[in-house]
Write an enzyme that holds these catalytic residues in place. Structure first.
Site, PDB file in Angstrom:
ATOM      1  N   ARG A 112     -12.981  -0.977  17.714  1.00 26.33           N
ATOM      2  CA  ARG A 112     -11.550  -1.231  17.875  1.00 26.33           C
ATOM      3  C   ARG A 112     -11.281  -2.747  17.862  1.00 26.33           C
ATOM      4  O   ARG A 112     -10.322  -3.213  17.272  1.00 26.33           O
ATOM      5  CB  ARG A 112     -11.124  -0.619  19.221  1.00 26.33           C
ATOM      6  CG  ARG A 112      -9.721  -0.122  19.249  1.00 26.33           C
ATOM      7  CD  ARG A 112      -9.496   0.699  20.513  1.00 26.33           C
ATOM      8  NE  ARG A 112      -8.189   0.386  21.037  1.00 26.33           N
ATOM      9  CZ  ARG A 112      -7.957  -0.514  21.976  1.00 26.33           C
ATOM     10  NH1 ARG A 112      -8.930  -1.195  22.512  1.00 26.33           N
ATOM     11  NH2 ARG A 112      -6.724  -0.722  22.383  1.00 26.33           N
ATOM     12  N   ASP A 116       1.753  -8.230  -1.998  1.00 28.53           N
ATOM     13  CA  ASP A 116       0.415  -7.793  -1.552  1.00 28.53           C
ATOM     14  C   ASP A 116      -0.589  -8.826  -2.050  1.00 28.53           C
ATOM     15  O   ASP A 116      -0.317  -9.570  -2.994  1.00 28.53           O
ATOM     16  CB  ASP A 116       0.066  -6.411  -2.126  1.00 28.53           C
ATOM     17  CG  ASP A 116      -1.004  -5.696  -1.282  1.00 28.53           C
ATOM     18  OD1 ASP A 116      -0.662  -4.743  -0.550  1.00 28.53           O
ATOM     19  OD2 ASP A 116      -2.188  -6.111  -1.354  1.00 28.53           O
ATOM     20  N   HIS A 125       2.820   3.743  20.802  1.00 31.03           N
ATOM     21  CA  HIS A 125       2.585   4.635  19.671  1.00 31.03           C
ATOM     22  C   HIS A 125       1.145   5.092  19.809  1.00 31.03           C
ATOM     23  O   HIS A 125       0.225   4.366  19.525  1.00 31.03           O
ATOM     24  CB  HIS A 125       2.780   3.812  18.384  1.00 31.03           C
ATOM     25  CG  HIS A 125       2.641   4.601  17.133  1.00 31.03           C
ATOM     26  ND1 HIS A 125       3.368   5.725  16.878  1.00 31.03           N
ATOM     27  CD2 HIS A 125       1.865   4.397  16.049  1.00 31.03           C
ATOM     28  CE1 HIS A 125       3.042   6.187  15.678  1.00 31.03           C
ATOM     29  NE2 HIS A 125       2.134   5.404  15.157  1.00 31.03           N
ATOM     30  N   ARG A 141       9.293  13.490  14.538  1.00 36.24           N
ATOM     31  CA  ARG A 141       8.270  14.550  14.588  1.00 36.24           C
ATOM     32  C   ARG A 141       8.597  15.548  15.698  1.00 36.24           C
ATOM     33  O   ARG A 141       8.557  16.768  15.487  1.00 36.24           O
ATOM     34  CB  ARG A 141       6.898  13.910  14.838  1.00 36.24           C
ATOM     35  CG  ARG A 141       6.347  13.223  13.606  1.00 36.24           C
ATOM     36  CD  ARG A 141       5.123  12.387  13.918  1.00 36.24           C
ATOM     37  NE  ARG A 141       4.429  11.999  12.702  1.00 36.24           N
ATOM     38  CZ  ARG A 141       3.576  10.975  12.625  1.00 36.24           C
ATOM     39  NH1 ARG A 141       3.331  10.228  13.691  1.00 36.24           N
ATOM     40  NH2 ARG A 141       2.973  10.692  11.487  1.00 36.24           N
ATOM     41  N   GLY A 151       0.830  -1.212   0.000  1.00 35.35           N
ATOM     42  CA  GLY A 151       0.000   0.000   0.000  1.00 35.35           C
ATOM     43  C   GLY A 151       0.857   1.250   0.000  1.00 35.35           C
ATOM     44  O   GLY A 151       1.919   1.301  -0.631  1.00 35.35           O
ATOM     45  N   ILE A 197       2.635   2.880   2.471  1.00 32.29           N
ATOM     46  CA  ILE A 197       3.978   2.805   3.068  1.00 32.29           C
ATOM     47  C   ILE A 197       4.838   1.815   2.274  1.00 32.29           C
ATOM     48  O   ILE A 197       6.006   2.094   1.982  1.00 32.29           O
ATOM     49  CB  ILE A 197       3.925   2.390   4.559  1.00 32.29           C
ATOM     50  CG1 ILE A 197       3.085   3.386   5.360  1.00 32.29           C
ATOM     51  CG2 ILE A 197       5.332   2.294   5.151  1.00 32.29           C
ATOM     52  CD1 ILE A 197       2.920   3.038   6.833  1.00 32.29           C
ATOM     53  N   SER A 202       2.635  -2.293  10.908  1.00 27.34           N
ATOM     54  CA  SER A 202       1.166  -2.357  10.930  1.00 27.34           C
ATOM     55  C   SER A 202       0.623  -2.023  12.318  1.00 27.34           C
ATOM     56  O   SER A 202       1.195  -2.413  13.329  1.00 27.34           O
ATOM     57  CB  SER A 202       0.692  -3.766  10.567  1.00 27.34           C
ATOM     58  OG  SER A 202       1.284  -4.221   9.392  1.00 27.34           O
ATOM     59  N   ASN A 203      -0.512  -1.355  12.330  1.00 27.34           N
ATOM     60  CA  ASN A 203      -1.178  -0.989  13.585  1.00 27.34           C
ATOM     61  C   ASN A 203      -2.296  -1.962  13.941  1.00 27.34           C
ATOM     62  O   ASN A 203      -2.836  -2.601  13.050  1.00 27.34           O
ATOM     63  CB  ASN A 203      -1.781   0.419  13.434  1.00 27.34           C
ATOM     64  CG  ASN A 203      -0.778   1.502  13.802  1.00 27.34           C
ATOM     65  OD1 ASN A 203       0.010   1.332  14.714  1.00 27.34           O
ATOM     66  ND2 ASN A 203      -0.822   2.603  13.082  1.00 27.34           N
TER      67      ASN A 203
HETATM   68  P1  A3D Z   1      -2.470   0.819   3.102  1.00 32.69           P
HETATM   69  O1  A3D Z   1      -2.122   1.782   2.031  1.00 32.69           O
HETATM   70  O2  A3D Z   1      -3.902   0.495   3.369  1.00 32.69           O
HETATM   71  O3  A3D Z   1      -1.669  -0.541   2.807  1.00 32.69           O
HETATM   72  C1  A3D Z   1      -1.908  -1.740   3.465  1.00 32.69           C
HETATM   73  C2  A3D Z   1      -1.763  -2.833   2.433  1.00 32.69           C
HETATM   74  O4  A3D Z   1      -1.923  -4.101   3.073  1.00 32.69           O
HETATM   75  C3  A3D Z   1      -2.844  -2.783   1.317  1.00 32.69           C
HETATM   76  O5  A3D Z   1      -2.231  -2.660   0.053  1.00 32.69           O
HETATM   77  C4  A3D Z   1      -3.555  -4.130   1.460  1.00 32.69           C
HETATM   78  O6  A3D Z   1      -3.942  -4.699   0.208  1.00 32.69           O
HETATM   79  C5  A3D Z   1      -2.480  -4.966   2.116  1.00 32.69           C
HETATM   80  N1  A3D Z   1      -2.989  -6.186   2.744  1.00 32.69           N
HETATM   81  C6  A3D Z   1      -4.193  -6.412   3.301  1.00 32.69           C
HETATM   82  N2  A3D Z   1      -4.262  -7.694   3.714  1.00 32.69           N
HETATM   83  C7  A3D Z   1      -3.074  -8.274   3.421  1.00 32.69           C
HETATM   84  C8  A3D Z   1      -2.543  -9.571   3.587  1.00 32.69           C
HETATM   85  N3  A3D Z   1      -3.257 -10.534   4.155  1.00 32.69           N
HETATM   86  N4  A3D Z   1      -1.309  -9.795   3.158  1.00 32.69           N
HETATM   87  C9  A3D Z   1      -0.567  -8.818   2.573  1.00 32.69           C
HETATM   88  N5  A3D Z   1      -1.023  -7.576   2.372  1.00 32.69           N
HETATM   89  C10 A3D Z   1      -2.261  -7.317   2.792  1.00 32.69           C
HETATM   90  O7  A3D Z   1      -1.873   1.300   4.507  1.00 32.69           O
HETATM   91  P2  A3D Z   1      -0.516   2.096   4.783  1.00 32.69           P
HETATM   92  O8  A3D Z   1       0.569   1.549   3.914  1.00 32.69           O
HETATM   93  O9  A3D Z   1      -0.800   3.552   4.774  1.00 32.69           O
HETATM   94  O10 A3D Z   1      -0.287   1.661   6.300  1.00 32.69           O
HETATM   95  C11 A3D Z   1       0.067   0.332   6.607  1.00 32.69           C
HETATM   96  C12 A3D Z   1      -0.047   0.080   8.109  1.00 32.69           C
HETATM   97  O11 A3D Z   1       0.875   0.876   8.813  1.00 32.69           O
HETATM   98  C13 A3D Z   1      -1.417   0.403   8.713  1.00 32.69           C
HETATM   99  O12 A3D Z   1      -1.757  -0.598   9.656  1.00 32.69           O
HETATM  100  C14 A3D Z   1      -1.183   1.728   9.403  1.00 32.69           C
HETATM  101  O13 A3D Z   1      -2.097   1.945  10.470  1.00 32.69           O
HETATM  102  C15 A3D Z   1       0.220   1.533   9.896  1.00 32.69           C
HETATM  103  N6  A3D Z   1       0.972   2.738  10.235  1.00 32.69           N
HETATM  104  C16 A3D Z   1       1.844   2.653  11.266  1.00 32.69           C
HETATM  105  C17 A3D Z   1       2.597   3.753  11.619  1.00 32.69           C
HETATM  106  C18 A3D Z   1       3.574   3.652  12.751  1.00 32.69           C
HETATM  107  O14 A3D Z   1       4.398   4.513  12.918  1.00 32.69           O
HETATM  108  C19 A3D Z   1       3.510   2.490  13.638  1.00 32.69           C
HETATM  109  C20 A3D Z   1       2.474   4.956  10.912  1.00 32.69           C
HETATM  110  C21 A3D Z   1       1.579   5.015   9.869  1.00 32.69           C
HETATM  111  C22 A3D Z   1       0.833   3.894   9.526  1.00 32.69           C
END
Ligand code: A3D
Length: 321
Positions: free
Chosen positions: A89, A34, A176, A152, A12, A14, A120-121
């Protein structure tokens, strides 16, 4: 000698930035995984088509097949779903825990020697679950949150003081989220305490405290501030850069001390939980947790954060994970 192989689970927002940063910095070959067909293939094709311009030779490929992550040295996990309207939640925790369980089983099968960074969160729950399901050694499973929260905090301090952020050292410990603990006492600019510089700037210690309190508050709410502006997702450039700093310290055995969601064995009075603490990151992952004394207020704030961690882990137990 073969290049490092870095698997990114989740392609996705990140995941895409991670793939680009790893390629441009030539940290290793990238496999972006993915479950959505075409997404990781499309993103990596786009990245690799700039290889002539950016000047990298790393192999960058996208896949929907876990076999392709075979023998990765580092795995960075961002797989998960965001909370949707009407979802509690617990609902989100259940959905993401199911995803993390399958990720852990596959990483265990195909990359059993990898060092794993979870993003992941909810972070603490996901890193705890990954370790439990994979059975990987604790030092090889860590979470990213504190590097971003600290960056930050440092950014806000540099803006306030009008100095280069490169000279600002500021650390955020704990979980976090709302309970994170920015360590004000040790925040400094090239060794000079930030509080002293604020007091000089305002010539008023209560104003200096007020300004610092506002920066601490903004740091705690910084993730939400970005979500509110973007409306369609959460921060992705800065979390990716933060995980890359951790991966670099591991790949190059730099032994940087980075705020890391690491498993504690009595350090800071905590036993058996993942908590954000300063840790030495080197070629074997988390090599040492750097313990230091906290004053009563910091200790109380960290305890509060640890209680939130325990609550999340208990929620996962209650939900059967
Ligand atoms: P996003 O762009 O939604 O990407 C997540 C990806 O995971 C998507 O492309 C989905 O298709 C894929 N996915 C779903 N199920 C599966 C699976 N079973 N196997 C493999 N891939 C799968 O989200 P993002 O990239 O913006 O964020 C990713 C995660 O990081 C989320 O949980 C956020 O909450 C978290 N996050 C954490 C922080 C920290 O600093 C800890 C900061 C920002 C985001």
């Amino acid at each position: 000698m073969r290049r490092n192989k870095i698997a990114l689970i989740g392609g996705g927002q990140i995941g895409g930035v991670l793939a680009q940063l790893i390629s441009v910095r030539q940290l290793g070959d990238v496999v972006l995984f993915d479950i959505v067909e075409g997404l990781p293939q499309g993103k990596t094709l786009d990245i690799v088509e700039a290889s002539r311009v950016d000047g990298f030779d790393a192999k960058v490929s996208g896949t929907n097949d876990y076999k392709d992550i075979q023998d990765s040295d580092i795995v960075i996990i961002t797989a998960g779903l965001p909370r949707k309207p009407g979802m509690s939640r617990d609902d989100l925790l259940t959905v993401n825990a199911k995803i993390m369980k399958s990720v852990a089983e596959n990483v265990k099968q195909y990359a059993p020697n990898a060092i794993v960074i979870v993003i992941s969160n909810p972070l603490v729950a996901m890193v705890t679950l990954f370790q439990k399901v994979s059975g990987f050694p604790f030092n090889k499973v860590l979470g990213q949150a504190g590097v971003l929260d600290s960056s930050r905090f440092a950014t806000f301090i540099s803006w306030e003081l009008g100095v280069s952020v490169k000279d600002v050292n500021a650390m955020v410990l704990g979980g976090h989220g709302d309970t994170m603990v920015p360590i004000v006492r040790y925040a400094n600019v090239n060794g000079i305490p930030v509080m002293e510089l604020l007091e000089k700037k305002y010539n008023d210690s209560s104003k200096a405290k007020e300004v610092m309190a506002a920066m601490v508050k903004r740091t705690k709410m910084a993730g939400g501030e970005v979500v509110e502006l973007l409306k369609t997702g959460s921060a992705f450039y800065s979390p990716a850069s933060s995980a890359i700093a951790m991966a670099e310290s591991i790949i190059y055995d730099e032994k940087r001390i980075l705020p890391t969601c690491a498993y504690l064995n009595g350090e800071f009075g905590v036993n058996g939980y993942y908590v954000g603490v300063p840790a030495v990151l080197g070629s074997s992952g988390v090599e040492k947790v750097m313990e230091f004394s906290l004053d009563a207020e910091e200790k109380a704030a960290l305890d509060n954060s640890v209680n939130a961690v325990k609550g999340l882990v208990a929620d996962m137990d209650r939900l059967g994970f």
